[in-house]
Design a protein around this motif. Sequence first.
Motif, mmCIF file in Angstrom:
data_model
loop_
_atom_site.group_PDB
_atom_site.id
_atom_site.type_symbol
_atom_site.label_atom_id
_atom_site.label_comp_id
_atom_site.label_asym_id
_atom_site.label_seq_id
_atom_site.Cartn_x
_atom_site.Cartn_y
_atom_site.Cartn_z
ATOM 1 N N VAL A 130 38.749 55.208 76.837
ATOM 2 C CA VAL A 130 39.355 56.531 76.718
ATOM 3 C C VAL A 130 38.431 57.530 77.398
ATOM 4 C CG1 VAL A 130 40.052 58.381 75.148
ATOM 5 C CG2 VAL A 130 40.586 56.008 74.590
ATOM 6 N N VAL A 131 38.974 58.279 78.324
ATOM 7 C CA VAL A 131 38.239 59.369 78.959
ATOM 8 C C VAL A 131 38.702 60.645 78.268
ATOM 9 C CG1 VAL A 131 37.659 60.531 81.120
ATOM 10 C CG2 VAL A 131 38.226 58.084 81.119
ATOM 11 N N ALA A 132 37.805 61.264 77.513
ATOM 12 C CA ALA A 132 38.194 62.354 76.608
ATOM 13 C C ALA A 132 37.467 63.640 76.925
ATOM 14 C CB ALA A 132 37.904 61.941 75.161
ATOM 15 N N HIS A 133 38.249 64.716 77.015
ATOM 16 C CA HIS A 133 37.657 66.047 77.105
ATOM 17 C C HIS A 133 38.170 66.835 75.905
ATOM 18 C CE1 HIS A 133 35.349 68.780 79.794
ATOM 19 N NE2 HIS A 133 35.798 69.615 78.882
ATOM 20 N N VAL A 134 37.584 66.522 74.750
ATOM 21 C CA VAL A 134 38.019 67.079 73.476
ATOM 22 C C VAL A 134 36.777 67.446 72.664
ATOM 23 C CG1 VAL A 134 40.204 65.806 73.445
ATOM 24 C CG2 VAL A 134 38.156 64.763 72.451
ATOM 25 N N SER A 135 36.979 67.949 71.452
ATOM 26 C CA SER A 135 35.858 68.362 70.615
ATOM 27 C C SER A 135 35.049 67.156 70.132
ATOM 28 C CB SER A 135 36.371 69.134 69.398
ATOM 29 O OG SER A 135 37.070 68.269 68.515
ATOM 30 N N ASN A 136 33.839 67.419 69.655
ATOM 31 C CA ASN A 136 32.995 66.349 69.134
ATOM 32 C C ASN A 136 33.669 65.635 67.964
ATOM 33 O OD1 ASN A 136 30.999 67.010 70.968
ATOM 34 N ND2 ASN A 136 29.881 68.322 69.541
ATOM 35 N N GLU A 137 34.337 66.412 67.116
ATOM 36 C CA GLU A 137 35.013 65.823 65.962
ATOM 37 C C GLU A 137 36.136 64.877 66.407
ATOM 38 O OE1 GLU A 137 34.441 69.037 66.435
ATOM 39 O OE2 GLU A 137 32.894 69.424 64.919
ATOM 40 N N GLN A 138 36.889 65.292 67.426
ATOM 41 C CA GLN A 138 37.978 64.454 67.913
ATOM 42 C C GLN A 138 37.459 63.212 68.620
ATOM 43 O OE1 GLN A 138 39.824 67.635 70.084
ATOM 44 N NE2 GLN A 138 41.356 68.023 68.487
ATOM 45 N N VAL A 139 36.308 63.325 69.294
ATOM 46 C CA VAL A 139 35.678 62.145 69.892
ATOM 47 C C VAL A 139 35.342 61.129 68.808
ATOM 48 C CG1 VAL A 139 33.547 61.304 70.988
ATOM 49 C CG2 VAL A 139 34.772 63.242 71.969
ATOM 50 N N SER A 140 34.830 61.623 67.672
ATOM 51 C CA SER A 140 34.468 60.726 66.573
ATOM 52 C C SER A 140 35.692 60.004 66.012
ATOM 53 C CB SER A 140 33.775 61.518 65.457
ATOM 54 O OG SER A 140 32.558 62.057 65.920
ATOM 55 N N VAL A 141 36.808 60.721 65.894
ATOM 56 C CA VAL A 141 38.022 60.113 65.350
ATOM 57 C C VAL A 141 38.614 59.113 66.334
ATOM 58 C CG1 VAL A 141 40.358 60.535 64.490
ATOM 59 C CG2 VAL A 141 38.510 62.106 63.894
ATOM 60 N N ILE A 142 38.700 59.510 67.604
ATOM 61 C CA ILE A 142 39.258 58.610 68.622
ATOM 62 C C ILE A 142 38.372 57.379 68.792
ATOM 63 C CG2 ILE A 142 39.802 58.382 71.084
ATOM 64 C CD1 ILE A 142 40.545 61.417 71.000
ATOM 65 N N GLY A 143 37.060 57.611 68.799
ATOM 66 C CA GLY A 143 36.122 56.504 68.973
ATOM 67 C C GLY A 143 36.138 55.518 67.827
ATOM 68 N N ALA A 144 36.647 55.940 66.676
ATOM 69 C CA ALA A 144 36.718 55.045 65.513
ATOM 70 C C ALA A 144 37.985 54.196 65.495
ATOM 71 C CB ALA A 144 36.616 55.862 64.224
ATOM 72 N N LEU A 145 38.927 54.448 66.412
ATOM 73 C CA LEU A 145 40.161 53.660 66.459
ATOM 74 C C LEU A 145 39.844 52.221 66.860
ATOM 75 C CD1 LEU A 145 42.507 56.202 68.303
ATOM 76 C CD2 LEU A 145 42.433 55.712 65.841
ATOM 77 N N ASP A 146 40.448 51.262 66.179
ATOM 78 C CA ASP A 146 40.195 49.845 66.468
ATOM 79 C C ASP A 146 40.581 49.468 67.893
ATOM 80 O OD1 ASP A 146 39.271 49.446 63.903
ATOM 81 O OD2 ASP A 146 41.204 48.728 63.134
ATOM 82 N N SER A 147 41.524 50.183 68.455
ATOM 83 C CA SER A 147 42.059 49.826 69.775
ATOM 84 C C SER A 147 41.228 50.368 70.932
ATOM 85 C CB SER A 147 43.486 50.360 69.898
ATOM 86 O OG SER A 147 43.510 51.756 69.617
ATOM 87 N N VAL A 148 40.158 51.119 70.633
ATOM 88 C CA VAL A 148 39.342 51.735 71.681
ATOM 89 C C VAL A 148 37.988 51.043 71.742
ATOM 90 C CG1 VAL A 148 38.244 53.866 72.473
ATOM 91 C CG2 VAL A 148 40.517 53.950 71.398
ATOM 92 N N ASP A 149 37.605 50.575 72.939
ATOM 93 C CA ASP A 149 36.323 49.882 73.114
ATOM 94 C C ASP A 149 35.216 50.810 73.596
ATOM 95 O OD1 ASP A 149 37.336 47.172 72.527
ATOM 96 O OD2 ASP A 149 38.482 47.454 74.388
#
Length: 378
Positions: A130-149
């Motif tokens: 995932v290439v993300a330009h979002v807040s630090n909090e949203q990075v933490s949530v997205i990065g915790a998804l099982d489907s994201v490496d």
Amino acid sequence: MLVLDGGDLFWKSRVLPAVRNAQQLEKARLQVAAYSSSGVDVFVPGEGDFSLGSEKVFELVEEVDMPVLAAGLVCGETRWPAHRVFERGGLRVGVVGVTGEAPEGCRVEDPVASVEAAVLAQGEVDVRLVVAHVSNEQVSVIGALDSVDFILDGHARKTWVTPKRVGEAGAFELGAGSRGKRLGVLSLRLENKGVGWALSGTPGEHHRFTHRIVDLDGSVGEHPETQKLVEAAKLRIDAAVSDIPAQPASLAVGAGPFVGSPACLSCHPAQYAQWRTTQHATAMDTLRSVNRSADLDCFACHVTGAAHPQGPQHPSEVGILEHVGCESCHGPGKAHVAEPSAASIHKSVEPSTCQVCHDGEKDGGRFDWATYLPQVSH
């Protein structure tokens, strides 16, 4: 190979000063042309990119068919692409791009939900970034998804030599800093019995990766086609400086508190002579030699007083304040010339004075107080 960019390419923040509009637009044209020429695979825009205005950004990316991914970004009737799947090196690589910024005339849906929807639409892949330009909090949530490496954080501007895991078992966070001075290189290898991803050398049955940061310094050769684009753009950038209005007379050089280094010569000949031997004394010539003396991103650190509100704020205002002169270190000298005393000038210099320009970014991190001070002491 895949080349990914996490945004804030055109500018560093949400607000672009009006005086920079013309030059920054020319630089953005250069950047998209260079990306098109060199084969960038994914670009995710951030708030700094939209500071040019959403219409300009859309024109730029459409002009060269820039490969933009922006899950959840909707502009009028247009929903921007959210994901792509690439077949590279025997791997099926899924990439999702997401931005949290809604430019004028657009809306942005919940970034986390947008990533989840893109993952479902993408289907099975060997690895997902995932290439993300979002807040630090949203990075933490997205990065915790099982489907994201892996998650490339384009907003934080951090450099991770060793990718940092999001939480205890989340995605690995990637970052190569800002200003285009570094490149992160992620290498992936599938293992027959691998489950999940781990840094090479880590115990357990995992797929393996290595990661390194490459400094894009003088040791890296130039890309010929890009260099041609750069040389042509320099002329346009220089011409764009004429679109910037002159400062009010109250801020003009001569009306302000600066007098220029030659005014110091009569009382301080030895110090002036030593200064003349330093690179500070020819700082503006360095920019002229590469056709960047009118560049608003450069000129301020090659003249005297640009960081002062009554110093030159524009290349056309420099006048007698060319080069990094006496007043760059010792402060404005008009009061001292009129009435010489220790109270009207700064005799000693603190490292913070130098670090306005030698800030670790503009100078490539070369500044060392103990090494540099003897070169300019007099």
